[in-house]
Scaffold this motif. Structure first.
Motif, PDB file in Angstrom:
ATOM      1  N   LEU A 172      -2.397 -38.650 -25.191  1.00 16.22           N
ATOM      2  CA  LEU A 172      -2.049 -37.223 -25.931  1.00 16.22           C
ATOM      3  C   LEU A 172      -2.687 -36.224 -25.287  1.00 16.22           C
ATOM      4  N   PRO A 173      -2.254 -35.122 -24.809  1.00 13.97           N
ATOM      5  CA  PRO A 173      -2.972 -33.987 -24.114  1.00 13.97           C
ATOM      6  C   PRO A 173      -3.996 -33.501 -25.149  1.00 13.97           C
ATOM      7  N   VAL A 174      -4.966 -32.949 -24.500  1.00 13.81           N
ATOM      8  CA  VAL A 174      -6.053 -32.120 -25.165  1.00 13.81           C
ATOM      9  C   VAL A 174      -6.614 -30.996 -24.523  1.00 13.81           C
ATOM     10  N   PHE A 175      -6.467 -29.646 -25.317  1.00 14.93           N
ATOM     11  CA  PHE A 175      -6.736 -28.596 -24.620  1.00 14.93           C
ATOM     12  C   PHE A 175      -8.316 -28.415 -24.926  1.00 14.93           C
ATOM     13  N   VAL A 176      -9.006 -28.575 -23.920  1.00 12.50           N
ATOM     14  CA  VAL A 176     -10.658 -28.180 -23.956  1.00 12.50           C
ATOM     15  C   VAL A 176     -10.899 -26.765 -23.953  1.00 12.50           C
ATOM     16  N   GLU A 177     -11.302 -26.060 -24.790  1.00 16.03           N
ATOM     17  CA  GLU A 177     -11.595 -24.645 -24.508  1.00 16.03           C
ATOM     18  C   GLU A 177     -13.225 -24.365 -24.218  1.00 16.03           C
ATOM     19  N   PRO A 178     -13.799 -24.259 -23.068  1.00 15.94           N
ATOM     20  CA  PRO A 178     -15.155 -24.442 -22.937  1.00 15.94           C
ATOM     21  C   PRO A 178     -15.800 -23.041 -22.446  1.00 15.94           C
ATOM     22  N   PHE A 179     -16.823 -22.448 -23.033  1.00 16.73           N
ATOM     23  CA  PHE A 179     -17.631 -21.510 -22.413  1.00 16.73           C
ATOM     24  C   PHE A 179     -19.009 -21.689 -22.239  1.00 16.73           C
ATOM     25  N   VAL A 180     -19.678 -20.977 -21.181  1.00 16.19           N
ATOM     26  CA  VAL A 180     -21.037 -20.802 -21.266  1.00 16.19           C
ATOM     27  C   VAL A 180     -21.610 -19.707 -22.385  1.00 16.19           C
ATOM     28  N   SER A 181     -22.090 -20.072 -23.278  1.00 15.26           N
ATOM     29  CA  SER A 181     -22.463 -19.368 -24.461  1.00 15.26           C
ATOM     30  C   SER A 181     -24.143 -18.917 -24.505  1.00 15.26           C
ATOM     31  N   ARG A 182     -24.464 -18.161 -25.308  1.00 11.27           N
ATOM     32  CA  ARG A 182     -26.148 -17.739 -25.612  1.00 11.27           C
ATOM     33  C   ARG A 182     -26.034 -16.947 -26.999  1.00 11.27           C
ATOM     34  N   ARG A 183     -27.173 -17.143 -27.541  1.00 15.73           N
ATOM     35  CA  ARG A 183     -27.550 -16.468 -28.641  1.00 15.73           C
ATOM     36  C   ARG A 183     -28.168 -15.081 -28.477  1.00 15.73           C
ATOM     37  N   ALA A 184     -27.413 -13.999 -28.930  1.00 13.12           N
ATOM     38  CA  ALA A 184     -27.782 -12.733 -28.594  1.00 13.12           C
ATOM     39  C   ALA A 184     -29.215 -12.237 -29.757  1.00 13.12           C
ATOM     40  N   ASP A 185     -29.452 -11.102 -29.711  1.00 13.36           N
ATOM     41  CA  ASP A 185     -30.336 -10.587 -30.691  1.00 13.36           C
ATOM     42  C   ASP A 185     -29.816 -10.819 -32.202  1.00 13.36           C
ATOM     43  N   GLY A 186     -30.510 -11.384 -33.037  1.00 12.71           N
ATOM     44  CA  GLY A 186     -30.186 -11.594 -34.418  1.00 12.71           C
ATOM     45  C   GLY A 186     -29.272 -12.806 -34.515  1.00 12.71           C
ATOM     46  N   GLY A 187     -29.310 -13.596 -33.479  1.00  7.01           N
ATOM     47  CA  GLY A 187     -28.918 -15.111 -33.634  1.00  7.01           C
ATOM     48  C   GLY A 187     -27.155 -15.271 -33.111  1.00  7.01           C
ATOM     49  N   ARG A 188     -26.448 -13.834 -33.230  1.00  2.00           N
ATOM     50  CA  ARG A 188     -25.106 -14.250 -32.765  1.00  2.00           C
ATOM     51  C   ARG A 188     -24.850 -14.663 -31.537  1.00  2.00           C
ATOM     52  N   VAL A 189     -23.866 -15.858 -31.662  1.00  4.46           N
ATOM     53  CA  VAL A 189     -23.449 -16.591 -30.452  1.00  4.46           C
ATOM     54  C   VAL A 189     -22.399 -15.537 -29.730  1.00  4.46           C
ATOM     55  N   VAL A 190     -22.594 -15.181 -28.553  1.00  5.77           N
ATOM     56  CA  VAL A 190     -21.971 -14.633 -27.680  1.00  5.77           C
ATOM     57  C   VAL A 190     -21.405 -15.518 -26.157  1.00  5.77           C
ATOM     58  N   ASN A 191     -20.224 -15.239 -25.819  1.00  6.22           N
ATOM     59  CA  ASN A 191     -19.622 -16.047 -24.646  1.00  6.22           C
ATOM     60  C   ASN A 191     -19.720 -15.285 -23.298  1.00  6.22           C
ATOM     61  N   ASP A 192     -20.174 -15.976 -22.229  1.00  4.34           N
ATOM     62  CA  ASP A 192     -20.290 -15.351 -20.955  1.00  4.34           C
ATOM     63  C   ASP A 192     -19.181 -15.225 -20.262  1.00  4.34           C
ATOM     64  N   LEU A 193     -18.609 -14.213 -19.945  1.00  7.16           N
ATOM     65  CA  LEU A 193     -17.249 -14.187 -19.296  1.00  7.16           C
ATOM     66  C   LEU A 193     -17.296 -13.911 -17.733  1.00  7.16           C
ATOM     67  N   SER A 194     -18.522 -13.757 -17.446  1.00 10.33           N
ATOM     68  CA  SER A 194     -18.721 -13.647 -15.960  1.00 10.33           C
ATOM     69  C   SER A 194     -18.020 -14.411 -15.238  1.00 10.33           C
TER      70      SER A 194
END
Length: 294
Positions: A172-194
């Motif tokens: 079965l195909p599996v679609f993997v959605e990967p990001f390098v992420s970090r927690r910004a100020d306040g703990g919010r998770v943001v994804n690095d799109l560089s």
């Protein structure tokens, strides 16, 4: 049982819960890729992770009847191959008869609730590989956010690798959605799109499990579109673009997709909020514009 109306879903679910399995069993299926070798998928798995906002509208996706209406419009448009969603949404669409001859992709891990302290320990709370087989669905999708400063990412990484193995064992195909992420100020998770971060995420995701034979990658367009081609060089796996949130300028979003879709490893587009909740409210028009890029 014939297809029902959205207003009738609570009654059918109350009195005939078996109708969901019956609809899944009789659903007409199709290959993952059509004759053109491209893929256009509408995504609607955000609510199961508590992500209900679209742009400034924090509860835009909280109205299930409205979401289903939008999905039915999108799935009815020429060139739309299928849908990616959590089990509850797919159950509704089965009862509505909206999944005939469509690619159905089950969203497998929704435990990393938006804003939670455990967001990056993204447990697999959705359908497993054997559930997708049992229900006659066509593929699975998993979210993999890699934060070097959060140990929850390691648990997610290990669980993702085992899910890749289980899907491959069933072809079965599996679609993997990967990001390098970090927690910004306040703990919010943001994804690095560089470009560097996207390439790194692709390289890590490509190496999951015992084989990558059935793995696809679901990736964003880099923050600088000029870096997209170099980032795609990190993998030989087939890639689909993800849509992201609604932008202020839909024409700019289309231009970014158009450029990335020209790359040879990019096989299609998986977009949700940008198509289902366009700024002008025209779901059919937004979907048709996206299909036109393919």
């Amino acid at each position: 049982m014939t297809a029902v109306r959205i207003a009738d879903l609570p009654a059918v679910r109350s009195h005939h819960p078996e109708a969901i399995a019956e609809a899944a069993a009789r659903r007409a299926r199709r290959p993952l890729l059509g004759p053109g070798g491209r893929l256009m998928i509408v995504a609607a798995d955000h609510p199961a992770r508590g992500a209900l906002g679209v742009g400034p509208r924090r509860l835009a996706m909280a109205n299930r009847a409205d979401l289903l209406e939008r999905l039915c419009v999108a799935l009815s448009r020429p060139g739309v191959d299928g849908v990616l969603a959590s089990a509850d949404v797919l159950d509704d669409l089965l009862l509505l008869g909206a999944l005939e001859q469509k690619v159905v992709i089950g969203s497998m891990n929704r435990g990393g609730l938006q804003g939670a302290a455990f967001e990056l320990d993204d447990r697999f709370t959705g359908p497993r590989a054997h559930d997708l087989v049992r229900r006659g669905f066509d593929a699975g999708k998993l979210l993999l956010r890699i934060a070097y400063d959060d140990p929850g990412s390691l648990a997610t990484l290990e669980a993702a690798a085992r899910a890749v193995d289980e899907m491959a064992a069933r072809r079965l195909p599996v679609f993997v959605e990967p990001f390098v992420s970090r927690r910004a100020d306040g703990g919010r998770v943001v994804n690095d799109l560089s470009g560097e971060a996207v390439a790194t995420a692709l390289a890590i995701a490509s190496g999951l499990g015992a084989t990558s034979a059935y793995t696809w990658l679901k990736v964003p367009v880099t923050e600088d579109p000029e870096e997209m081609e170099a980032a795609m060089g990190a993998t030989t796996l087939p890639v689909v673009l993800l849509g992201g949130d609604v932008g202020a300028d839909p024409h700019q979003v289309l231009d970014r997709w158009r450029s990335a879709l020209r790359l040879p490893s990019v096989r299609g587009l998986v977009a949700g909020r940008a198509l289902l909740y366009p700024p002008d409210g025209d779901v059919a028009g937004a979907v048709d514009a996206a299909v036109g890029l393919l």
